[in-house]
Scaffold this motif. Structure first.
Motif, mmCIF file in Angstrom:
data_model
loop_
_atom_site.group_PDB
_atom_site.id
_atom_site.type_symbol
_atom_site.label_atom_id
_atom_site.label_comp_id
_atom_site.label_asym_id
_atom_site.label_seq_id
_atom_site.Cartn_x
_atom_site.Cartn_y
_atom_site.Cartn_z
ATOM 1 N N GLY A 66 26.831 5.329 -11.420
ATOM 2 C CA GLY A 66 28.178 4.960 -11.794
ATOM 3 C C GLY A 66 28.455 5.260 -13.254
ATOM 4 N N ALA A 67 29.455 4.636 -13.809
ATOM 5 C CA ALA A 67 29.903 4.951 -15.160
ATOM 6 C C ALA A 67 30.005 3.696 -16.007
ATOM 7 C CB ALA A 67 31.254 5.661 -15.114
ATOM 8 N N ALA A 68 29.820 3.875 -17.319
ATOM 9 C CA ALA A 68 29.944 2.761 -18.269
ATOM 10 C C ALA A 68 30.295 3.345 -19.628
ATOM 11 C CB ALA A 68 28.648 1.958 -18.339
ATOM 12 N N PRO A 69 30.866 2.533 -20.510
ATOM 13 C CA PRO A 69 31.285 3.054 -21.813
ATOM 14 C C PRO A 69 30.133 3.196 -22.801
ATOM 15 C CG PRO A 69 31.890 0.735 -21.609
ATOM 16 C CD PRO A 69 31.347 1.156 -20.274
ATOM 17 N N ALA A 126 16.304 -0.041 -10.837
ATOM 18 C CA ALA A 126 17.475 -0.584 -10.153
ATOM 19 C C ALA A 126 17.794 -1.993 -10.630
ATOM 20 C CB ALA A 126 17.247 -0.568 -8.639
ATOM 21 N N TRP A 127 16.747 -2.793 -10.883
ATOM 22 C CA TRP A 127 16.986 -4.157 -11.376
ATOM 23 C C TRP A 127 17.735 -4.121 -12.698
ATOM 24 C CZ3 TRP A 127 15.482 -6.573 -15.895
ATOM 25 C CH2 TRP A 127 15.769 -7.953 -15.967
ATOM 26 N N LEU A 128 17.396 -3.192 -13.569
ATOM 27 C CA LEU A 128 18.083 -3.093 -14.856
ATOM 28 C C LEU A 128 19.565 -2.804 -14.668
ATOM 29 C CD1 LEU A 128 15.350 -1.085 -16.781
ATOM 30 C CD2 LEU A 128 16.175 -3.353 -17.421
ATOM 31 N N LEU A 129 19.897 -1.906 -13.753
ATOM 32 C CA LEU A 129 21.305 -1.600 -13.500
ATOM 33 C C LEU A 129 22.050 -2.813 -12.957
ATOM 34 C CD1 LEU A 129 21.175 1.963 -11.864
ATOM 35 C CD2 LEU A 129 21.895 1.377 -14.193
ATOM 36 N N HIS A 130 21.384 -3.596 -12.109
ATOM 37 C CA HIS A 130 22.021 -4.777 -11.529
ATOM 38 C C HIS A 130 22.104 -5.938 -12.516
ATOM 39 C CE1 HIS A 130 21.291 -2.670 -7.725
ATOM 40 N NE2 HIS A 130 22.131 -3.515 -7.152
ATOM 41 N N HIS A 131 21.222 -5.948 -13.491
ATOM 42 C CA HIS A 131 21.062 -7.126 -14.353
ATOM 43 C C HIS A 131 22.242 -7.339 -15.282
ATOM 44 C CE1 HIS A 131 18.889 -10.361 -16.175
ATOM 45 N NE2 HIS A 131 18.850 -9.787 -17.364
ATOM 46 N N ALA A 132 22.828 -6.266 -15.790
ATOM 47 C CA ALA A 132 23.965 -6.390 -16.706
ATOM 48 C C ALA A 132 24.781 -5.108 -16.652
ATOM 49 C CB ALA A 132 23.484 -6.665 -18.135
ATOM 50 N N PRO A 133 26.108 -5.219 -16.689
ATOM 51 C CA PRO A 133 26.955 -4.026 -16.540
ATOM 52 C C PRO A 133 26.912 -3.087 -17.727
ATOM 53 C CG PRO A 133 28.298 -5.965 -16.998
ATOM 54 C CD PRO A 133 26.905 -6.461 -16.760
ATOM 55 N N ASN A 134 26.443 -3.568 -18.893
ATOM 56 C CA ASN A 134 26.407 -2.706 -20.078
ATOM 57 C C ASN A 134 25.070 -1.991 -20.244
ATOM 58 O OD1 ASN A 134 25.253 -5.272 -20.677
ATOM 59 N ND2 ASN A 134 25.380 -4.843 -22.878
ATOM 60 N N VAL A 135 24.184 -2.077 -19.239
ATOM 61 C CA VAL A 135 22.902 -1.383 -19.297
ATOM 62 C C VAL A 135 23.088 0.090 -18.958
ATOM 63 C CG1 VAL A 135 20.641 -1.130 -18.205
ATOM 64 C CG2 VAL A 135 21.478 -3.408 -18.809
ATOM 65 N N LEU A 136 22.564 0.948 -19.826
ATOM 66 C CA LEU A 136 22.488 2.384 -19.581
ATOM 67 C C LEU A 136 21.022 2.775 -19.570
ATOM 68 C CD1 LEU A 136 25.232 3.720 -22.049
ATOM 69 C CD2 LEU A 136 25.492 3.231 -19.612
ATOM 70 N N GLY A 149 20.492 4.878 -8.570
ATOM 71 C CA GLY A 149 21.862 4.382 -8.532
ATOM 72 C C GLY A 149 22.330 4.026 -7.141
ATOM 73 N N GLY A 150 21.672 4.527 -6.105
ATOM 74 C CA GLY A 150 22.059 4.224 -4.742
ATOM 75 C C GLY A 150 21.274 3.093 -4.111
#
Length: 314
Positions: free
Chosen positions: A22-25, A262-272, A290-291
């Motif tokens: 996905g995408a994030a700033p 995957a846990w890192l991506l789920h843990h907080a929306p500002n994680v890249l 990501g899937g």
């Protein structure tokens, strides 16, 4: 090579390829949440074509966030990125300063913390990347995290370093400032400088910086963990050895490494994420994270893992 234009809300790259994770700033841009950390490209020094092809593979699969440094392979990695990316590639290239290559020294790196050294490192990055502006430059502090420590005249006040990076930003040579291996106090002191990202060692088994992650979330700062799977130094715990991680991986039919990411991506929306590899198959496995969907029970089991981090130095 890199664009510093306005942010886009699109969840796909300019070519229409979905962004992995996905995408994030990041620094006023929208980037893929799964990027590519280029440090391991040095392992392909004997096969330059393979190194260039690996970067192209990442970009062609939607990665538009690359992390590098002049001291990765003493400029070799930056040269690969320069060769791999073309004028039409809308990729955010992030570099870092605070250390220099030291091929003939007792260690591969030496501290380079003084303001004049930071400026020289930025100039070196600009030359090797073949650009006149670096989207983000991270200041690698040496008073926290694994690796080098500053001694003697390398003990430099953070405010003096930020002042030099701010001048470089004002001159247009860098687009934004980030921090790496920073303490909570250092981050709070740096907030007025407009910090856009923080890179600290962090994983499901090394979460001493949880409060700092929360501060970054509140301030709109990207959290870009390095060593997201641990184990880079002998004393660092390995995510793939954690029983809870292995149990979730077995249930989902994926690898423990993929669960850790995957846990890192789920843990907080500002994680890249910027996982690195020198292997095309491993790259594809990283981008596939990501899937991976983690249900409530899996997340609860992973959230319950206790931090087992340790202070590790070279």
């Amino acid at each position: 090579m890199t664009s510093t234009g306005s942010s886009s809300s699109s969840r796909a790259t300019g070519s229409g390829t979905p962004r992995p994770g996905g995408a994030a700033p990041l620094a006023g841009r929208t980037v893929s949440r799964i990027g590519y950390g280029a440090m391991q490209l040095e392992r392909l020094r004997s096969d330059r074509a393979a190194a260039v092809a690996l970067v192209r593979r990442a970009v062609d699969r939607g990665v538009d966030h690359l992390d590098t440094a002049q001291f990765y392979g003493d400029g070799f990695v930056n040269g690969i990125i320069r060769e791999a990316l073309g004028p039409s590639d809308d990729v955010v290239v992030v570099s870092k300063v605070g250390a220099d290559s030291d091929p003939g020294g007792p260690r591969p790196l030496r501290p380079a913390q003084r303001p004049e050294e930071l400026r020289a490192s930025v100039e070196d990055n600009l030359r090797s990347l073949g650009t006149d502006r670096i989207a983000v430059v991270n200041l690698r502090r040496l008073d926290a995290g694994p690796g080098l420590r500053a001694e003697g005249d390398q003990r430099v006040d953070l405010d003096d370093q930020l002042a030099e990076l701010t001048r470089l930003r004002d001159e247009g040579k860098i687009g934004a400032i980030g921090l790496s291996s920073v303490t909570p106090d250092g981050l709070r002191r740096a907030l007025p400088a407009g910090v856009v990202c923080v890179q600290n060692a962090y994983s499901v088994v090394s979460r001493d910086d949880e409060d700092m992650l929360a501060l970054c979330s509140a301030e709109g700062i990207a959290w870009v963990p390095y060593f997201p799977l641990g184990g880079a130094f002998p004393a660092l715990p390995k995510v793939v050895d954690e029983p809870a991680v292995r149990t979730v991986a077995a249930a989902l039919g994926v690898t423990p490494a993929q669960v850790g990411l995957a846990w890192l991506l789920h843990h907080a929306p500002n994680v890249l994420l910027i996982p690195g590899t020198a292997d095309p198959g491993h790259l594809d496995a990283n981008l596939a994270v990501g899937g991976i969907a983690l249900d409530a029970s899996s997340l609860a089991a992973l959230d319950a893992v206790r931090s087992r981090s340790a202070d590790v130095r070279l």
